[in-house]
Scaffold this active site. Structure first.
Site, PDB file in Angstrom:
ATOM      1  N   GLY A 208       0.905  -1.152   0.097  1.00 19.14           N
ATOM      2  CA  GLY A 208      -0.011  -0.125   0.011  1.00 19.14           C
ATOM      3  C   GLY A 208       0.951   1.112  -0.070  1.00 19.14           C
ATOM      4  O   GLY A 208       2.024   1.117  -0.269  1.00 19.14           O
ATOM      5  N   ASN A 209       0.241   2.236   0.033  1.00 16.46           N
ATOM      6  CA  ASN A 209       1.125   3.534   0.385  1.00 16.46           C
ATOM      7  C   ASN A 209       0.432   4.433   1.333  1.00 16.46           C
ATOM      8  O   ASN A 209      -0.536   4.172   2.193  1.00 16.46           O
ATOM      9  CB  ASN A 209       1.083   4.322  -0.955  1.00 16.46           C
ATOM     10  CG  ASN A 209      -0.201   4.783  -1.492  1.00 16.46           C
ATOM     11  OD1 ASN A 209      -0.930   5.581  -0.862  1.00 16.46           O
ATOM     12  ND2 ASN A 209      -0.656   4.289  -2.541  1.00 16.46           N
ATOM     13  N   ARG A 210       1.389   5.585   1.717  1.00 12.44           N
ATOM     14  CA  ARG A 210       0.665   6.316   2.873  1.00 12.44           C
ATOM     15  C   ARG A 210      -0.423   7.517   2.670  1.00 12.44           C
ATOM     16  O   ARG A 210      -0.721   8.303   3.413  1.00 12.44           O
ATOM     17  CB  ARG A 210       1.879   7.098   3.423  1.00 12.44           C
ATOM     18  CG  ARG A 210       2.881   6.297   4.234  1.00 12.44           C
ATOM     19  CD  ARG A 210       3.959   7.053   4.675  1.00 12.44           C
ATOM     20  NE  ARG A 210       5.109   6.334   4.604  1.00 12.44           N
ATOM     21  CZ  ARG A 210       5.529   5.646   5.653  1.00 12.44           C
ATOM     22  NH1 ARG A 210       4.623   5.251   6.568  1.00 12.44           N
ATOM     23  NH2 ARG A 210       6.707   4.807   5.735  1.00 12.44           N
ATOM     24  N   ALA A 276      -4.245   7.827  -4.906  1.00 14.75           N
ATOM     25  CA  ALA A 276      -2.510   7.419  -5.080  1.00 14.75           C
ATOM     26  C   ALA A 276      -2.598   6.048  -5.379  1.00 14.75           C
ATOM     27  O   ALA A 276      -2.606   5.050  -4.560  1.00 14.75           O
ATOM     28  CB  ALA A 276      -1.851   7.607  -3.818  1.00 14.75           C
TER      29      ALA A 276
END
Ligand code: CTP
Length: 402
Positions: A208-210, A276
Site C-alpha cells: 500500500g502507500n501512505r 494514489a
C-alpha cells in the site's frame, strides 16, 4: 449576483481598530437583505459603541453571555444563524477560536454554530506573519471556516504591509460569491477517486502507500456543497465525507478502483483523480498466509491498470478530466507531460519539496497547469481551502475562462 435576502447573520466584532468599519458592514449587510445580530467582545465595544451597531442592525447587541436582563443563549444563536462572520478578528480571538476557548459571547457562539463561518482578520503585519497566526488561520480553515483575505496597505501602527481587514464592500462581495457558488455545480455529475489502494499479497498482507485520502474527500465535500452529484471511489481510508449526499463506493485494489471509476465516468461530466493508485501489484496472490520459510522472499510485481490513462483515452467531448501529480524534481515539466500523456484538462501539482505539502499534512501547496500553459501557483492552505481553489479552476475551465 446572489443576494443575501433573508439570510440570518451573526456578526462578531472583536477588539481591533478596524471595528470602526463594522458600522458600514452592518449597513451593507442590511441593505443586501440580511438580518444581522451583532455580538461584540468587551474590547470590541471599546472601539465602537454597541449603541451604534444596535441602531444600524435594529437589534440589541450582545457583549456578554449574561446581561442584566437576560441569558443570551449562544447555543440558540448558533442554531439560528445561516452564517457567522467575525470581522474584525484579532490575533487573540483567532487563537481562541483555533483552540476552542469559549470565554466570551463570540467564541462561545462560534463553538455552537452549525452554519458556515467566515473570518476577516485584522492585525499588524508582524502579528499576521507570525507562525502562530499562520497556524491558527490554517486550523480554522481546516475546520471548514472561510478566510476572507486581509488587505495590504497602511496599518494602525504606521507600518505598511499585509494585515488590514478586508473592506466592508469586499466582505459583502465575498459572502455574495459564497452563496452564488452554493449551486455553481448543480446538475453536474462528478467522479472523484481518492485514497490509497491496497494490493493483496496473501489474505493478511498487502502493498500500500501512505495516502490518507484527505485531499479527495475534501474535494468531494466541497463539490457536494456546490450542488454537484458526487460519487467518490474511495480506497482504504479512515476518512469519510462529511456531506451525506456524497455517494461513496469503497474499493481496495487498483483493479477494483479501475472498474468502479470506469463505470461511474461513463455518466459523469467531470472526473477528478486524486487517488494514489499503486503502480504495481503482486503477480500471484497466495490463498494462504505466506509462511516465513526462507531468508528472503521474492515477490514478482506486475503493472496495474492506469485509471487516469483509461479515462483520458476514452473521454467524450464535454467531459473534463483533472489529475494530480506528485513530483520530486523537474516538477513543472514532469507534470505538464503527465497531463498531456493522460489527456487531463488540468493537472494539480504537489511538490514534495514544499514544506507542509503531501500525504502527512492537513495542508497542501499546489500549482495548477492547463492546456494554456499558464502556471497558477497557490499558497500553502488547508486541504479544504485547496479543494475550493481546485473547484474554482474547474469551474473557470467549464465556463470557458481558461
Ligand atoms: N493515476 C491513476 N491510475 C494509476 C496511476 C495514477 O488514475 N494507476 C492517476 C492519479 O490518481 C493521478 C495521476 O494519475 O491523478 C498521476 O499519478 P502519478 O502517480 O503521479 O503518476 P504515474 O502515472 O504513476 O507516474 P509516476 O511514474 O510519476 O509514478
Amino acid at each position: 449576483m446572489a443576494n443575501l435576502t433573508g439570510k440570518k447573520m451573526l456578526l462578531g466584532v472583536t477588539g481591533s481598530i478596524a471595528a470602526y468599519k463594522s458600522a458600514s458592514l452592518v449597513r451593507l449587510l442590511i441593505k443586501a437583505g440580511a438580518e444581522v445580530q451583532v455580538l461584540m467582545t468587551k474590547s470590541g465595544a471599546d472601539f465602537i459603541s454597541p449603541l451604534t451597531l444596535s441602531t444600524l442592525s435594529k437589534r440589541p447587541v450582545y457583549t456578554d453571555i449574561t446581561s442584566e436582563e437576560s441569558w443570551n443563549s449562544h447555543v440558540e444563536m448558533g442554531l439560528w444563524a445561516d452564517a457567522m462572520v467575525v470581522a474584525p478578528l484579532t490575533a487573540a480571538s483567532l487563537a481562541k477560536m483555533a483552540c476552542g476557548m469559549s470565554d466570551n459571547i463570540i467564541t462561545a457562539t462560534y463553538l455552537s454554530a452549525r452554519c458556515p463561518v467566515f473570518f476577516a482578520p485584522a492585525m499588524d503585519l508582524d502579528m499576521w506573519q507570525h507562525p502562530a497566526t499562520r497556524e491558527n488561520v490554517r486550523r480554522l480553515q481546516g475546520f471548514g471556516n472561510h478566510l476572507i483575505p486581509v488587505g495590504h496597505g497602511e496599518l494602525a501602527s504606521g507600518l505598511v504591509g499585509e494585515g488590514r481587514m478586508a473592506e466592508p464592500e469586499e466582505i459583502v462581495a465575498y459572502l455574495h460569491h459564497f452563496w452564488e457558488r452554493q449551486q455553481s455545480l448543480a446538475g453536474k455529475k462528478i467522479l472523484i477517486t481518492a485514497g490509497p489502494t491496497y494490493e493483496p499479497i496473501d489474505p493478511v498482507r498487502f502493498i500500500g502507500n501512505r495516502s490518507s485520502g484527505k485531499m479527495g474527500v475534501a474535494l468531494a465535500d466541497a463539490a457536494a456543497r456546490r450542488g454537484a452529484e458526487v460519487t467518490l471511489v474511495l480506497g482504504p481510508s479512515r476518512l469519510l465525507p462529511r456531506e451525506s449526499q456524497v455517494k461513496v463506493i469503497p474499493v481496495q485494489s487498483a483493479g477494483e478502483m479501475h472498474r468502479a471509476a470506469q463505470e461511474v465516468f461513463k455518466d459523469a461530466d467531470i472526473g477528478i483523480l486524486a487517488a494514489a493508485v499503486a503502480d504495481y501489484r503482486p503477480r500471484e496472490v497466495s490463498a494462504q498466509k505466506i509462511k516465513k520459510t526462507g531468508d528472503t522472499l521474492r515477490l514478482e510485481l506486475v503493472k496495474n491498470p492506469d485509471i487516469a490513462a483509461t479515462l483520458g483515452g476514452g473521454k467524450a467531448p464535454g467531459q473534463w478530466l483533472v489529475g494530480f501529480a506528485l513530483e520530486t524534481d523537474n516538477e513543472l515539466a514532469n507534470a505538464q507531460s503527465k497531463r498531456e500523456k493522460k489527456n487531463f484538462d488540468l493537472i494539480v501539482l504537489n511538490s514534495l519539496q514544499d514544506e507542509g505539502a503531501g500525504f502527512h499534512y492537513d495542508t497542501n501547496k499546489i500549482t495548477i497547469l492547463g492546456k494554456d500553459n499558464k502556471i497558477r501557483k497557490f499558497e500553502l492552505k488547508s486541504k479544504l481551502a485547496v479543494a475550493e481553489d481546485i473547484l474554482d479552476e474547474i469551474e473557470a475551465l467549464w465556463n470557458g475562462k481558461i
